[in-house]
Scaffold this motif. Structure first.
Motif, PDB file in Angstrom:
ATOM      1  N   SER A  73      15.033  -7.415 -23.206  1.00 13.12           N
ATOM      2  CA  SER A  73      14.015  -8.108 -23.013  1.00 13.12           C
ATOM      3  C   SER A  73      13.991  -9.510 -22.507  1.00 13.12           C
ATOM      4  CB  SER A  73      13.210  -8.180 -24.586  1.00 13.12           C
ATOM      5  OG  SER A  73      12.076  -8.937 -24.614  1.00 13.12           O
ATOM      6  N   THR A  74      12.830  -9.753 -21.558  1.00 11.57           N
ATOM      7  CA  THR A  74      12.688 -11.131 -20.959  1.00 11.57           C
ATOM      8  C   THR A  74      12.472 -11.968 -21.953  1.00 11.57           C
ATOM      9  OG1 THR A  74      10.439 -10.307 -20.327  1.00 11.57           O
ATOM     10  CG2 THR A  74      12.199 -10.009 -18.714  1.00 11.57           C
ATOM     11  N   ASP A  75      12.268 -11.668 -23.064  1.00 12.32           N
ATOM     12  CA  ASP A  75      12.084 -12.786 -24.171  1.00 12.32           C
ATOM     13  C   ASP A  75      13.276 -13.342 -24.695  1.00 12.32           C
ATOM     14  OD1 ASP A  75       9.158 -12.350 -24.340  1.00 12.32           O
ATOM     15  OD2 ASP A  75       9.415 -10.828 -26.047  1.00 12.32           O
ATOM     16  N   ILE A  76      14.439 -12.637 -24.302  1.00 10.21           N
ATOM     17  CA  ILE A  76      15.793 -12.984 -24.809  1.00 10.21           C
ATOM     18  C   ILE A  76      16.409 -13.589 -23.506  1.00 10.21           C
ATOM     19  CG2 ILE A  76      17.991 -12.142 -25.464  1.00 10.21           C
ATOM     20  CD1 ILE A  76      16.661  -9.785 -26.842  1.00 10.21           C
TER      21      ILE A  76
ATOM     22  N   ASP B 167      16.779 -15.268 -17.404  1.00  9.95           N
ATOM     23  CA  ASP B 167      16.955 -15.015 -15.841  1.00  9.95           C
ATOM     24  C   ASP B 167      16.457 -13.518 -16.081  1.00  9.95           C
ATOM     25  OD1 ASP B 167      17.840 -13.827 -13.424  1.00  9.95           O
ATOM     26  OD2 ASP B 167      18.616 -16.024 -13.115  1.00  9.95           O
ATOM     27  N   ASP B 168      15.237 -13.128 -15.039  1.00 10.16           N
ATOM     28  CA  ASP B 168      15.192 -11.773 -15.235  1.00 10.16           C
ATOM     29  C   ASP B 168      16.020 -10.734 -14.443  1.00 10.16           C
ATOM     30  OD1 ASP B 168      14.577 -12.216 -12.429  1.00 10.16           O
ATOM     31  OD2 ASP B 168      12.484 -11.728 -12.394  1.00 10.16           O
ATOM     32  N   THR B 169      17.308 -11.317 -13.833  1.00  8.34           N
ATOM     33  CA  THR B 169      18.280 -10.251 -13.525  1.00  8.34           C
ATOM     34  C   THR B 169      19.320 -10.159 -14.667  1.00  8.34           C
ATOM     35  OG1 THR B 169      19.532 -12.362 -12.788  1.00  8.34           O
ATOM     36  CG2 THR B 169      18.045 -11.388 -11.180  1.00  8.34           C
ATOM     37  N   PHE B 170      19.034 -10.750 -15.595  1.00  3.24           N
ATOM     38  CA  PHE B 170      19.876 -10.684 -17.047  1.00  3.24           C
ATOM     39  C   PHE B 170      21.291 -10.895 -16.641  1.00  3.24           C
ATOM     40  CE2 PHE B 170      16.563  -7.327 -16.942  1.00  3.24           C
ATOM     41  CZ  PHE B 170      15.867  -7.929 -18.120  1.00  3.24           C
ATOM     42  N   VAL B 171      21.835 -10.820 -15.723  1.00 10.33           N
ATOM     43  CA  VAL B 171      23.213 -11.317 -15.470  1.00 10.33           C
ATOM     44  C   VAL B 171      23.484 -12.035 -13.867  1.00 10.33           C
ATOM     45  CG1 VAL B 171      25.663 -10.854 -15.151  1.00 10.33           C
ATOM     46  CG2 VAL B 171      24.327  -9.578 -16.905  1.00 10.33           C
ATOM     47  N   PRO B 172      23.049 -13.224 -13.933  1.00 12.70           N
ATOM     48  CA  PRO B 172      22.882 -13.870 -12.649  1.00 12.70           C
ATOM     49  C   PRO B 172      24.220 -14.028 -12.028  1.00 12.70           C
ATOM     50  CG  PRO B 172      21.803 -15.381 -14.271  1.00 12.70           C
ATOM     51  CD  PRO B 172      22.531 -14.142 -15.304  1.00 12.70           C
TER      52      PRO B 172
END
Length: 129
Positions: A105-108, A111-116
């Motif tokens: 979730s983007t709440d967690i 960064d919207d890539t999750f693993v920058p």
């Protein structure tokens, strides 16, 4: 995030049919003679002999699948990969989709890539913190 991946014509179902991966089993790194379900492995932590659980087999993923996966979002890709290792008999599609959606979730994540991934010199480093 993930909504339409659990279809009968998905890449996953194609791989399951080709490789017979329905019902992935796990074995110990110390004694590979005994097989365990995903539930047994995840709930036990360690194998009865003190070894770590590893998949009994590793799926072979063809080039077409990799190309298709390259167009997926991170949560969609996570679902596809997890499904290879977790039988739908143990965690059904809707529950696995819910787990993936809640986990990514983007709440967690900031960064919207999750693993920058950052480039430092000639190296690419995944920020896992």
């Amino acid at each position: 995030f993930v909504s339409n991946l659990a279809t009968s014509n998905s890449t996953l179902h194609h791989l399951l049919l080709i490789h017979g991966l329905k019902g992935m089993k796990y074995k110990s790194t110390r004694d590979g003679d005994h097989e365990f379900s995903f539930e047994q492995a995840i709930c036990s932590g360690y194998a009865p002999d003190g070894g770590l659980f590893v998949p009994s087999t590793l799926p072979s993923i063809d080039v077409e699948t990799l190309i298709a996966w390259s167009k997926l979002t991170f949560p969609e890709l996570a679902y596809e990969i997890m499904r290879l290792f977790i039988s739908a008999d143990e965690i059904n599609d809707s529950d696995l989709l819910a787990i993936v959606n809640n986990s990514f979730s983007t709440d967690i994540f900031d960064d919207d890539t999750f693993v920058p991934v950052k480039k430092i010199g000639s190296y690419f480093i995944a920020e896992l913190f």
